[in-house]
Motif scaffolding. Structure first.
Motif, PDB file in Angstrom:
ATOM      1  N   ALA A  11      -6.108   4.819  -0.749  1.00 25.95           N
ATOM      2  CA  ALA A  11      -4.749   4.413  -1.137  1.00 25.95           C
ATOM      3  C   ALA A  11      -4.491   4.774  -2.600  1.00 25.95           C
ATOM      4  CB  ALA A  11      -4.576   2.917  -0.930  1.00 25.95           C
ATOM      5  N   SER A  12      -3.254   5.126  -2.895  1.00 26.10           N
ATOM      6  CA  SER A  12      -2.861   5.392  -4.286  1.00 26.10           C
ATOM      7  C   SER A  12      -2.649   4.084  -5.035  1.00 26.10           C
ATOM      8  CB  SER A  12      -1.585   6.237  -4.316  1.00 26.10           C
ATOM      9  OG  SER A  12      -1.767   7.464  -3.642  1.00 26.10           O
ATOM     10  N   THR A  42     -10.111  -1.132  -0.655  1.00 23.13           N
ATOM     11  CA  THR A  42      -9.149  -0.305  -1.385  1.00 23.13           C
ATOM     12  C   THR A  42      -9.855   0.759  -2.222  1.00 23.13           C
ATOM     13  OG1 THR A  42      -7.812  -2.315  -1.575  1.00 23.13           O
ATOM     14  CG2 THR A  42      -7.072  -0.379  -2.794  1.00 23.13           C
ATOM     15  N   VAL A  55       0.832  -1.203   0.000  1.00 24.19           N
ATOM     16  CA  VAL A  55       0.000   0.000   0.000  1.00 24.19           C
ATOM     17  C   VAL A  55       0.871   1.261   0.000  1.00 24.19           C
ATOM     18  CG1 VAL A  55      -1.676   1.354   1.317  1.00 24.19           C
ATOM     19  CG2 VAL A  55      -1.933  -1.129   1.141  1.00 24.19           C
ATOM     20  N   SER A  56       0.576   2.143  -0.931  1.00 25.73           N
ATOM     21  CA  SER A  56       1.229   3.450  -0.982  1.00 25.73           C
ATOM     22  C   SER A  56       0.165   4.542  -0.982  1.00 25.73           C
ATOM     23  CB  SER A  56       2.093   3.588  -2.242  1.00 25.73           C
ATOM     24  OG  SER A  56       3.172   2.689  -2.221  1.00 25.73           O
ATOM     25  N   LYS A  57       0.526   5.679  -0.396  1.00 26.78           N
ATOM     26  CA  LYS A  57      -0.319   6.874  -0.445  1.00 26.78           C
ATOM     27  C   LYS A  57       0.569   8.034  -0.843  1.00 26.78           C
ATOM     28  CE  LYS A  57      -3.727   9.724  -0.070  1.00 26.78           C
ATOM     29  NZ  LYS A  57      -4.817   9.735  -1.077  1.00 26.78           N
ATOM     30  N   TYR A  79       0.792  12.016  -2.125  1.00 26.44           N
ATOM     31  CA  TYR A  79       0.085  13.292  -2.183  1.00 26.44           C
ATOM     32  C   TYR A  79       0.637  14.198  -3.279  1.00 26.44           C
ATOM     33  CZ  TYR A  79      -2.099  12.101   2.259  1.00 26.44           C
ATOM     34  OH  TYR A  79      -2.824  11.479   3.248  1.00 26.44           O
ATOM     35  N   LEU A 127      -6.395   5.599   6.123  1.00 26.53           N
ATOM     36  CA  LEU A 127      -6.723   4.649   5.064  1.00 26.53           C
ATOM     37  C   LEU A 127      -7.675   3.579   5.573  1.00 26.53           C
ATOM     38  CD1 LEU A 127      -3.267   4.090   3.301  1.00 26.53           C
ATOM     39  CD2 LEU A 127      -5.138   5.566   2.576  1.00 26.53           C
ATOM     40  N   GLU A 142      -9.019   8.606   3.830  1.00 24.23           N
ATOM     41  CA  GLU A 142      -8.149   8.765   2.669  1.00 24.23           C
ATOM     42  C   GLU A 142      -8.225   7.475   1.847  1.00 24.23           C
ATOM     43  OE1 GLU A 142      -6.413  11.398   1.854  1.00 24.23           O
ATOM     44  OE2 GLU A 142      -6.000  12.542   3.688  1.00 24.23           O
ATOM     45  N   THR A 174      -1.631   8.625   8.486  1.00 28.95           N
ATOM     46  CA  THR A 174      -2.103   8.256   7.148  1.00 28.95           C
ATOM     47  C   THR A 174      -2.570   6.808   7.129  1.00 28.95           C
ATOM     48  OG1 THR A 174      -0.616   9.841   6.094  1.00 28.95           O
ATOM     49  CG2 THR A 174      -1.466   8.059   4.720  1.00 28.95           C
TER      50      THR A 174
END
Length: 226
Positions: free
Chosen positions: A54-55, A67, A7-9, A11, A47, A52, A43
């Motif tokens: 996830a990217s 997701t 998992v990446s976030k 901005y 998630l 927020e 963060t």
């Protein structure tokens, strides 16, 4: 219960709050999430509550892939996840009882359920005798217990506590942690994001350390190490 897979976030082009995080948290676990300010602790919690998105990567809670959760599904998710903040976020013109009841009203709980449930929650957090008090009449530790009571309104499977002792002195901080332990023993999975090394070391529970958006350490019976 909770699974993060790569998992990446992100901005911005040079701002990755989380970077390829993979993490498994079993049902009933108590996990301290530690790291410097800006490491990605908050963060990660955002998630989980779908505050927020996830990217990249995959987030699963109890078999449910959240997701790419749809907006109309978020209220259902948040009935399963209680969130406690550092700054309490209480309604100042409502009593303790009304603050907790309001959380249930917003979710559409019937009046009888609210009337029956709220006193039990207040008893759990040792605030039944403060039911008619207002936040302005309470100490910081009592306010945080109200916030925890509100987070428990729907008997969530997961409790996310984001720096819940950040505005409290040492004595009240430990009271709040003891309450989180009590809630965990009743079966709720607890994730505690904190800077408080004394608390983490005293807990002797699982510690996940995040640095620059990456999980750099995951210890059972761990200690605060940065």
């Amino acid at each position: 219960m909770i699974s993060f897979t790569n998992v990446s976030k992100v901005y911005g082009p040079e701002s990755a709050a989380l970077d390829e995080v993979s993490l498994e948290i079993p049902t009933g676990d108590f996990v301290s999430i530690v790291g410097q300010s800006g490491a990605g602790k908050s963060t990660l919690l955002k998630l989980l509550s779908a505050e927020e998105a996830a990217s990249t990567g995959e987030i699963i809670i109890d078999g449910w892939d959240i997701t790419n959760i749809r907006r109309w599904q978020i209220p259902h998710l948040r009935r399963q996840i209680g969130v406690v903040f550092q700054d309490f976020k209480l309604l100042q013109k409502r009593t303790v009882l009304e603050n907790v009841a309001f959380a249930m009203e917003v979710g559409g709980a019937p009046t009888k359920e609210i009337r029956d449930t709220v006193p039990h929650i207040l008893k759990l957090v040792n605030l039944l005798d403060k039911a008619e008090s207002y936040p302005t009449e309470m100490s910081g530790g009592e306010k945080q217990r109200v916030a925890i009571a509100r987070a428990l309104a729907y008997k969530p499977q997961i409790l996310l506590a984001d720096e819940p002792t950040g505005n409290l002195d040492a004595l009240h901080s430990w009271d709040i942690v003891q309450l989180l332990i009590k809630i965990n023993k009743l079966g709720t999975t607890v994730l505690l994001a904190t800077h408080n090394d004394d608390i983490v070391n005293a807990l002797k529970k699982r510690v996940v350390t995040i640095s620059q958006g990456k999980v750099v350490s995951d210890q059972q019976d761990g200690t605060y190490k940065l």
